[in-house]
Design a protein around this motif. Sequence first.
Motif, mmCIF file in Angstrom:
data_model
loop_
_atom_site.group_PDB
_atom_site.id
_atom_site.type_symbol
_atom_site.label_atom_id
_atom_site.label_comp_id
_atom_site.label_asym_id
_atom_site.label_seq_id
_atom_site.Cartn_x
_atom_site.Cartn_y
_atom_site.Cartn_z
ATOM 1 N N ALA A 339 43.305 35.586 97.865
ATOM 2 C CA ALA A 339 42.886 36.813 97.197
ATOM 3 C C ALA A 339 43.397 36.879 95.765
ATOM 4 C CB ALA A 339 43.371 38.036 97.973
ATOM 5 N N TYR A 340 44.623 36.395 95.517
ATOM 6 C CA TYR A 340 45.220 36.587 94.193
ATOM 7 C C TYR A 340 45.309 35.322 93.343
ATOM 8 C CZ TYR A 340 49.709 35.068 96.316
ATOM 9 O OH TYR A 340 50.716 34.366 96.951
ATOM 10 N N ILE A 341 44.844 34.186 93.864
ATOM 11 C CA ILE A 341 44.810 32.948 93.082
ATOM 12 C C ILE A 341 43.378 32.669 92.629
ATOM 13 C CG2 ILE A 341 45.140 30.442 93.118
ATOM 14 C CD1 ILE A 341 47.744 32.010 93.052
ATOM 15 N N SER A 342 43.185 32.412 91.336
ATOM 16 C CA SER A 342 41.877 32.056 90.786
ATOM 17 C C SER A 342 41.904 30.602 90.332
ATOM 18 C CB SER A 342 41.529 32.952 89.591
ATOM 19 O OG SER A 342 41.312 34.277 90.019
ATOM 20 N N VAL A 343 40.848 29.897 90.667
ATOM 21 C CA VAL A 343 40.733 28.479 90.314
ATOM 22 C C VAL A 343 39.712 28.342 89.194
ATOM 23 C CG1 VAL A 343 40.170 26.170 91.163
ATOM 24 C CG2 VAL A 343 41.254 27.836 92.701
ATOM 25 N N TYR A 344 40.061 27.578 88.159
ATOM 26 C CA TYR A 344 39.083 27.296 87.104
ATOM 27 C C TYR A 344 39.243 25.844 86.648
ATOM 28 C CZ TYR A 344 42.737 27.967 83.489
ATOM 29 O OH TYR A 344 43.855 27.871 82.714
ATOM 30 N N TYR A 345 38.213 25.380 85.938
ATOM 31 C CA TYR A 345 38.163 23.989 85.481
ATOM 32 C C TYR A 345 38.002 23.966 83.975
ATOM 33 C CZ TYR A 345 37.420 23.000 90.412
ATOM 34 O OH TYR A 345 37.568 22.931 91.771
ATOM 35 N N GLN A 346 38.748 23.062 83.349
ATOM 36 C CA GLN A 346 38.651 22.901 81.904
ATOM 37 C C GLN A 346 38.898 21.445 81.550
ATOM 38 O OE1 GLN A 346 41.509 25.125 79.580
ATOM 39 N NE2 GLN A 346 40.068 25.369 77.900
ATOM 40 N N ASN A 347 37.947 20.866 80.790
ATOM 41 C CA ASN A 347 38.054 19.453 80.384
ATOM 42 C C ASN A 347 38.236 18.518 81.573
ATOM 43 O OD1 ASN A 347 37.876 20.251 77.649
ATOM 44 N ND2 ASN A 347 40.095 20.606 77.568
ATOM 45 N N GLY A 348 37.591 18.863 82.691
ATOM 46 C CA GLY A 348 37.645 18.009 83.867
ATOM 47 C C GLY A 348 38.865 18.204 84.741
ATOM 48 N N TYR A 349 39.749 19.133 84.372
ATOM 49 C CA TYR A 349 40.970 19.369 85.157
ATOM 50 C C TYR A 349 40.871 20.707 85.890
ATOM 51 C CZ TYR A 349 43.069 15.531 82.530
ATOM 52 O OH TYR A 349 43.335 14.302 81.982
ATOM 53 N N GLN A 350 41.520 20.765 87.049
ATOM 54 C CA GLN A 350 41.547 21.993 87.840
ATOM 55 C C GLN A 350 42.839 22.749 87.565
ATOM 56 O OE1 GLN A 350 42.412 21.870 92.152
ATOM 57 N NE2 GLN A 350 40.458 22.945 92.465
ATOM 58 N N PHE A 351 42.727 24.053 87.401
ATOM 59 C CA PHE A 351 43.886 24.903 87.166
ATOM 60 C C PHE A 351 43.847 26.077 88.136
ATOM 61 C CE2 PHE A 351 42.943 22.798 83.199
ATOM 62 C CZ PHE A 351 44.192 22.360 82.763
ATOM 63 N N CYS A 352 45.015 26.546 88.538
ATOM 64 C CA CYS A 352 45.129 27.687 89.448
ATOM 65 C C CYS A 352 46.033 28.733 88.817
ATOM 66 C CB CYS A 352 45.671 27.241 90.810
ATOM 67 S SG CYS A 352 44.518 26.195 91.739
ATOM 68 N N THR A 353 45.478 29.898 88.569
ATOM 69 C CA THR A 353 46.224 30.970 87.919
ATOM 70 C C THR A 353 46.420 32.144 88.873
ATOM 71 O OG1 THR A 353 46.267 32.432 85.979
ATOM 72 C CG2 THR A 353 44.140 32.026 86.977
ATOM 73 N N VAL A 354 47.517 32.850 88.706
ATOM 74 C CA VAL A 354 47.798 34.026 89.532
ATOM 75 C C VAL A 354 47.107 35.227 88.898
ATOM 76 C CG1 VAL A 354 49.593 35.476 90.551
ATOM 77 C CG2 VAL A 354 50.030 33.044 90.164
ATOM 78 N N ASN A 355 46.217 35.831 89.643
ATOM 79 C CA ASN A 355 45.414 36.946 89.127
ATOM 80 C C ASN A 355 46.155 38.276 89.302
ATOM 81 O OD1 ASN A 355 43.300 38.341 88.040
ATOM 82 N ND2 ASN A 355 41.791 37.738 89.567
ATOM 83 N N ILE A 356 47.404 38.281 88.871
ATOM 84 C CA ILE A 356 48.239 39.486 88.875
ATOM 85 C C ILE A 356 48.857 39.573 87.488
ATOM 86 C CG2 ILE A 356 50.188 40.700 89.922
ATOM 87 C CD1 ILE A 356 49.791 38.975 92.419
ATOM 88 N N TYR A 357 48.735 40.720 86.855
ATOM 89 C CA TYR A 357 49.158 40.867 85.469
ATOM 90 C C TYR A 357 49.991 42.127 85.297
ATOM 91 C CZ TYR A 357 46.003 37.054 84.565
ATOM 92 O OH TYR A 357 45.409 35.824 84.600
ATOM 93 N N PRO A 358 50.782 42.188 84.216
ATOM 94 C CA PRO A 358 51.636 43.362 84.013
ATOM 95 C C PRO A 358 50.868 44.530 83.427
ATOM 96 C CG PRO A 358 51.923 41.842 82.195
ATOM 97 C CD PRO A 358 50.990 41.165 83.173
ATOM 98 N N THR A 359 51.338 45.718 83.685
ATOM 99 C CA THR A 359 50.862 46.890 82.986
ATOM 100 C C THR A 359 52.078 47.670 82.514
ATOM 101 O OG1 THR A 359 49.331 48.743 83.058
ATOM 102 C CG2 THR A 359 50.712 48.441 84.988
ATOM 103 N N TYR A 360 51.905 48.381 81.412
ATOM 104 C CA TYR A 360 53.021 49.058 80.754
ATOM 105 C C TYR A 360 52.848 50.571 80.726
ATOM 106 C CZ TYR A 360 54.028 44.303 79.302
ATOM 107 O OH TYR A 360 54.296 42.952 79.311
ATOM 108 N N LEU A 361 52.039 51.084 81.621
ATOM 109 C CA LEU A 361 51.874 52.530 81.704
ATOM 110 C C LEU A 361 53.189 53.194 82.092
ATOM 111 C CD1 LEU A 361 48.442 53.036 83.487
ATOM 112 C CD2 LEU A 361 49.072 53.836 81.213
ATOM 113 N N PRO A 362 53.454 54.371 81.558
ATOM 114 C CA PRO A 362 54.672 55.079 81.948
ATOM 115 C C PRO A 362 54.617 55.489 83.411
ATOM 116 C CG PRO A 362 53.244 56.496 80.642
ATOM 117 C CD PRO A 362 52.653 55.127 80.574
ATOM 118 N N PRO A 363 55.772 55.568 84.068
ATOM 119 C CA PRO A 363 55.793 55.995 85.474
ATOM 120 C C PRO A 363 55.206 57.390 85.634
ATOM 121 C CG PRO A 363 57.932 55.106 84.797
ATOM 122 C CD PRO A 363 57.111 55.269 83.541
#
Length: 397
Positions: A339-363
Amino acid sequence: MKWLIVVLACAALSEGLNRVPLKRFKSMREELREKGIHLPYSDPALKYLPYHTSTFASSGSALINNYADRTASPPQSSYFGAISIGTPPKSFQVLFDTGSSNLWVDSSYCSTQACTSHTQYNPQRSSTYSSNGQTIYLPYGFGSLYAVLGYDTVVVAGITVPRQVFGLSTREPKQTFLSAKFDGILGLAYPSISSGQATPVMDNMMQDNLLQANLFAFYLSRNEEQGSELSFGEVDQSKYQGQIYWTPVTAETYWQIGIDGFQVNNKETGWCSQGCQAIVDTGTPSLTCPHQFLGYLMRGIGAQQNQYGEYMVDCSETQNLPTISLTISGVDFALPPSAYISVYYQNGYQFCTVNIYPTYLPPQNRQPLWILGDVFLREYYSVYDRSNNRVGFATAV
């Protein structure tokens, strides 16, 4: 017998007209990446800031297009579908967004390339258009625009809404709108955050008694598959299994709810021991985490940061990554690595990125704020109940 055939044929036609698919294509960021352009990370929560910094603390289904961005980082999957505006009706593809409240589309008033590359609404070609000339500014996490408010007949999921107020874009300066596959955005949050005090589409449906139940529901397909769906006035029991678990809305602005706990591999982190808040947002592709927790979460996942600030994992180890879970009203909602890992390809190579990012909204009331975007909503069918001000989640099929 002939009358029966005619009735069945009409029923089938009506069903077909009330279901408009949500398509999935390459995302804006994916297309830019393929051209060698890496956009800097933009906090999806930026679109919430106007509210948080202000002084204000019948039924039908639309099949949605699933626009996938498996190569983008952050991934920019978006879900959009067709509506029509005007007389005679003109079709537009709009992003259905529970994280905003305004409806707007590209218009002939706008001459930037971001506008002219899309389908544009021309008020001179609709006999039912009117306007008072009011202008508005619409900020989003990925860009902003200016628009003038107008009124016209809008049809969504086969439901006709007369004299719906909407924005006609006048200036779209951001490159991201140029790459967008949609012609506008249809906001589905509460009227309290609507720019220009414009009445949202859902509120007009409710005021005109157009729905058999004052709710709508989303099914977001996975893995670039089609079949996503937005339903008004009903839930589609074929899109989920088990029961719907309900949780109350904690602020009638966005679809904001409470989170009781957060676990990594069934181990409670304690981050929400004093409570957390979350905005349920179909317009945000990722899951966003309060910035103060992100480093700990990435260490728990075993991710490393690259030169672009993206968190990456070894693609050969994705099956061994931990499951993360959120506890909402006493129920655990798990997100497996798929659910949270995204796979992409660039220049013939496979990469896996974590699809979770920071947010800086106040509590909110000293409670850290998360955004439950498409990473979460692909796993769980979601129901937005305006009559009872609650959100429901069930396991998506």
